[in-house]
Design an enzyme around this catalytic site. Structure first.
Site, PDB file in Angstrom:
ATOM      1  N   HIS A 183       0.946   0.409  -4.023  1.00  0.00           N
ATOM      2  CA  HIS A 183       0.865   1.745  -4.151  1.00  0.00           C
ATOM      3  C   HIS A 183       1.387   2.155  -5.405  1.00  0.00           C
ATOM      4  O   HIS A 183       2.417   1.763  -5.724  1.00  0.00           O
ATOM      5  CB  HIS A 183       1.585   2.497  -3.073  1.00  0.00           C
ATOM      6  CG  HIS A 183       1.643   4.030  -2.967  1.00  0.00           C
ATOM      7  ND1 HIS A 183       0.541   4.933  -2.734  1.00  0.00           N
ATOM      8  CD2 HIS A 183       2.518   4.852  -3.516  1.00  0.00           C
ATOM      9  CE1 HIS A 183       0.873   6.148  -3.082  1.00  0.00           C
ATOM     10  NE2 HIS A 183       2.079   6.088  -3.617  1.00  0.00           N
ATOM     11  N   ASP A 200       2.272  -0.253   7.875  1.00  0.00           N
ATOM     12  CA  ASP A 200       3.100   0.347   9.371  1.00  0.00           C
ATOM     13  C   ASP A 200       2.153   1.560   9.609  1.00  0.00           C
ATOM     14  O   ASP A 200       1.386   1.807   8.805  1.00  0.00           O
ATOM     15  CB  ASP A 200       4.527   0.251   9.635  1.00  0.00           C
ATOM     16  CG  ASP A 200       5.015   1.562   8.780  1.00  0.00           C
ATOM     17  OD1 ASP A 200       4.268   2.339   8.212  1.00  0.00           O
ATOM     18  OD2 ASP A 200       6.192   1.486   8.804  1.00  0.00           O
ATOM     19  N   GLU A 201       2.615   2.186  10.686  1.00  0.00           N
ATOM     20  CA  GLU A 201       1.601   3.113  11.096  1.00  0.00           C
ATOM     21  C   GLU A 201       1.723   4.559  10.375  1.00  0.00           C
ATOM     22  O   GLU A 201       1.041   5.341  10.556  1.00  0.00           O
ATOM     23  CB  GLU A 201       1.964   3.389  12.729  1.00  0.00           C
ATOM     24  CG  GLU A 201       1.569   2.057  13.399  1.00  0.00           C
ATOM     25  CD  GLU A 201       1.149   2.335  14.692  1.00  0.00           C
ATOM     26  OE1 GLU A 201       1.117   3.277  15.218  1.00  0.00           O
ATOM     27  OE2 GLU A 201       0.972   1.365  15.592  1.00  0.00           O
ATOM     28  N   ARG A 225     -12.240   6.582  13.958  1.00  0.00           N
ATOM     29  CA  ARG A 225     -11.491   5.414  13.150  1.00  0.00           C
ATOM     30  C   ARG A 225     -11.214   4.146  14.083  1.00  0.00           C
ATOM     31  O   ARG A 225     -11.422   3.025  13.486  1.00  0.00           O
ATOM     32  CB  ARG A 225     -10.131   6.157  12.595  1.00  0.00           C
ATOM     33  CG  ARG A 225      -9.259   5.184  12.007  1.00  0.00           C
ATOM     34  CD  ARG A 225      -8.038   5.556  11.905  1.00  0.00           C
ATOM     35  NE  ARG A 225      -7.908   6.968  10.761  1.00  0.00           N
ATOM     36  CZ  ARG A 225      -6.708   7.732  10.831  1.00  0.00           C
ATOM     37  NH1 ARG A 225      -5.971   7.668  11.371  1.00  0.00           N
ATOM     38  NH2 ARG A 225      -7.107   8.712  10.155  1.00  0.00           N
ATOM     39  N   MET A 269      -9.206   3.197   0.638  1.00  0.00           N
ATOM     40  CA  MET A 269      -8.818   4.537   0.752  1.00  0.00           C
ATOM     41  C   MET A 269      -8.957   5.184   2.267  1.00  0.00           C
ATOM     42  O   MET A 269      -8.974   6.281   2.469  1.00  0.00           O
ATOM     43  CB  MET A 269      -9.699   5.359  -0.104  1.00  0.00           C
ATOM     44  CG  MET A 269      -9.688   5.018  -1.581  1.00  0.00           C
ATOM     45  SD  MET A 269      -7.882   4.685  -2.235  1.00  0.00           S
ATOM     46  CE  MET A 269      -7.785   6.589  -2.426  1.00  0.00           C
ATOM     47  N   ASP A 276       2.126   4.771   3.788  1.00  0.00           N
ATOM     48  CA  ASP A 276       2.914   4.253   2.452  1.00  0.00           C
ATOM     49  C   ASP A 276       4.200   4.208   2.753  1.00  0.00           C
ATOM     50  O   ASP A 276       5.217   4.578   2.307  1.00  0.00           O
ATOM     51  CB  ASP A 276       2.779   5.285   1.325  1.00  0.00           C
ATOM     52  CG  ASP A 276       1.426   5.359   0.704  1.00  0.00           C
ATOM     53  OD1 ASP A 276       0.645   4.448   0.835  1.00  0.00           O
ATOM     54  OD2 ASP A 276       0.999   6.289   0.130  1.00  0.00           O
ATOM     55  N   GLU A 320       0.790  -3.299 -11.672  1.00  0.00           N
ATOM     56  CA  GLU A 320       0.241  -3.610 -10.382  1.00  0.00           C
ATOM     57  C   GLU A 320      -0.351  -5.138 -10.240  1.00  0.00           C
ATOM     58  O   GLU A 320       0.281  -5.606  -9.318  1.00  0.00           O
ATOM     59  CB  GLU A 320      -0.844  -2.686  -9.721  1.00  0.00           C
ATOM     60  CG  GLU A 320      -0.498  -1.402  -9.532  1.00  0.00           C
ATOM     61  CD  GLU A 320      -1.615  -0.181  -9.275  1.00  0.00           C
ATOM     62  OE1 GLU A 320      -2.407  -0.664  -8.597  1.00  0.00           O
ATOM     63  OE2 GLU A 320      -1.405   0.890  -9.580  1.00  0.00           O
TER      64      GLU A 320
HETATM   65  C1  GRF Z   1      -4.561   1.213  -7.633  1.00  0.00           C
HETATM   66  O1  GRF Z   1      -3.960   2.316  -8.343  1.00  0.00           O
HETATM   67  C2  GRF Z   1      -3.796   1.059  -6.106  1.00  0.00           C
HETATM   68  O2  GRF Z   1      -2.567   1.074  -6.381  1.00  0.00           O
HETATM   69  C3  GRF Z   1      -4.175   2.209  -5.564  1.00  0.00           C
HETATM   70  O3  GRF Z   1      -5.407   2.332  -5.543  1.00  0.00           O
HETATM   71  C4  GRF Z   1      -5.844   1.862  -7.034  1.00  0.00           C
HETATM   72  C5  GRF Z   1      -6.913   0.720  -6.719  1.00  0.00           C
HETATM   73  O4  GRF Z   1      -7.112   0.271  -7.925  1.00  0.00           O
HETATM   74  N1  GRF Z   1      -3.893   1.715  -4.082  1.00  0.00           N
HETATM   75  P1  GRF Z   1      -8.317  -0.839  -8.046  1.00  0.00           P
HETATM   76  O5  GRF Z   1      -9.418  -0.554  -7.165  1.00  0.00           O
HETATM   77  O6  GRF Z   1      -7.436  -2.087  -7.425  1.00  0.00           O
HETATM   78  O7  GRF Z   1      -8.580  -1.049  -9.402  1.00  0.00           O
END
Ligand code: GRF
Length: 199
Positions: A108, A140-141, A64, A89, A144, A173
């Site tokens: 998130h 942060d470390e 990593r 991810m 979430d 979002e």
């Molecule tokens: C979203 O639901 C975000 O909150 C999460 O991963 C998803 C990403 O969706 N962390 P996108 O790739 O922005 O469409």
């Protein structure tokens, strides 16, 4: 403010940010690179269509730390000041986080601190909550966990599936990430303990 966006997949939050910057609703900012750890990330095409430089940095069996070091090099090369995770991810290494202190944001799909980690929308449905939502926070470390910049509640209906709830949260979002970045790029905030205080 020069922004780098990290993605692993679809990239709808990335597109929302890019379009808000290109239309001027997030002021005085530029997305200088969209970087994916996955060659197949759909968001790469969507970034290119919007004339944003894209890079792919796959892990290729490295640690990593080694993988993240390459991200940091590419981001610093472009004078990136703010790193936005948008469906990226992977967990970031300490070195990555230290290279951008309080300068990495994430979105998130839950009201943190509830439902951290993967499948937050499924977790919300299984728990039976009546409201969930989304959170923009500094990274942060811990997973979430960093200081919260902005949150939005979204109602959970009895007949919601993971898909319907995810879709409803996703709309919020996009608006929330734009709102949070509009405030961050003005640089008029301080972080006191866990609190992000805007002046
Ligand atoms: C979203 O639901 C975000 O909150 C999460 O991963 C998803 C990403 O969706 N962390 P996108 O790739 O922005 O469409």
């Amino acid at each position: 403010m020069k922004i780098g966006i990290l993605i692993s997949g679809r990239g709808s939050n990335m597109v929302a940010i890019v379009e808000a910057i290109q239309s001027g609703s997030i002021p005085d900012s530029e997305v200088v690179a969209v970087i994916s750890d996955k060659t197949s990330a759909e968001g790469l095409i969507r970034a290119k269509e919007r004339r944003i430089e894209t890079l792919v940095i796959t892990r290729k069996g490295r640690t990593r730390e080694e993988h993240d070091a390459e991200f940091v090099i590419e981001l610093k090369k472009r004078d990136v000041e703010l790193v936005c995770l948008a469906g990226y991810m992977r967990l970031l290494s300490s070195d990555f986080i230290r290279a951008f202190p309080n300068r990495i944001t994430n979105i998130h799909p839950s009201l943190l601190p509830s439902f951290k980690g993967l499948d937050a929308q499924r977790q919300a449905i299984e728990y039976g909550v009546k409201v969930s939502g989304c959170t923009v926070h500094f990274v942060d470390e811990d997973l979430d966990h960093g200081a919260i910049v902005a949150q939005k509640t979204v109602e959970v209906f009895d007949n919601d599936t993971t898909e319907t709830l995810s879709a409803r949260i996703l709309e919020h979002e996009h608006a929330l990430y734009i709102e949070a970045l509009t405030r961050i790029v003005k640089r008029n905030f301080e972080i006191v303990g866990r609190k992000v205080i805007f002046r």
